[in-house]
Design a protein around this motif. Structure first.
Motif, PDB file in Angstrom:
ATOM      1  N   ARG A  67       0.853  -1.190   0.000  1.00  0.00           N
ATOM      2  CA  ARG A  67       0.000   0.000   0.000  1.00  0.00           C
ATOM      3  C   ARG A  67       0.887   1.236   0.000  1.00  0.00           C
ATOM      4  NH1 ARG A  67      -3.189   3.299   3.681  1.00  0.00           N
ATOM      5  NH2 ARG A  67      -4.890   4.080   2.426  1.00  0.00           N
ATOM      6  N   PHE A  70       0.678   5.628   0.682  1.00  0.00           N
ATOM      7  CA  PHE A  70      -0.123   6.571   1.455  1.00  0.00           C
ATOM      8  C   PHE A  70       0.041   7.995   0.962  1.00  0.00           C
ATOM      9  CE2 PHE A  70       0.973   3.054   4.231  1.00  0.00           C
ATOM     10  CZ  PHE A  70      -0.227   2.766   4.849  1.00  0.00           C
ATOM     11  N   GLU A 120      -2.421  10.628   5.311  1.00  0.00           N
ATOM     12  CA  GLU A 120      -2.669   9.273   5.819  1.00  0.00           C
ATOM     13  C   GLU A 120      -1.489   8.774   6.652  1.00  0.00           C
ATOM     14  OE1 GLU A 120      -5.510   7.401   2.316  1.00  0.00           O
ATOM     15  OE2 GLU A 120      -3.332   7.414   2.015  1.00  0.00           O
ATOM     16  N   PHE A 121      -0.271   9.003   6.151  1.00  0.00           N
ATOM     17  CA  PHE A 121       0.908   8.537   6.874  1.00  0.00           C
ATOM     18  C   PHE A 121       1.064   9.293   8.195  1.00  0.00           C
ATOM     19  CE2 PHE A 121       5.321   8.091   8.015  1.00  0.00           C
ATOM     20  CZ  PHE A 121       5.522   6.736   7.821  1.00  0.00           C
TER      21      PHE A 121
END
Length: 85
Positions: A42, A44, A48-49
């Motif tokens: 995935r 990011f 998000e991270f």
């Protein structure tokens, strides 16, 4: 995968700051549905991270590949994160 637990463990087990390099999903060249790199489960966005890292890190800094500070809305890739313990 359990990205939250993995990142929490990485930060908790470090003796200092943790440096992480990762592709930036905001970059126009990256495929949004499936990472081009088969070793990436995935990818990011910076937001998000940061949301994942914020649970354990006392501070988060974002850099481009040349170690110039950038904001979370950057489209540069890859990004380097400094996660302060």
């Amino acid at each position: 995968g359990n990205y939250q637990a993995a990142l929490n463990n990485l930060i908790a087990s470090s003796r200092g700051d943790v440096w992480v390099s990762t592709p930036n999903l905001l970059a126009p060249a990256l495929c949004k549905e499936q990472p081009a790199n088969p070793l990436h489960e995935r990818e990011f966005t910076p937001e998000e991270f940061i949301a994942l890292a914020r649970e354990r890190a006392s501070g988060i800094e974002i850099y481009d590949w040349h170690f110039q500070t950038v904001d979370a809305d950057t489209h540069e890739t890859p990004l380097v994160y400094r996660l302060r313990r």
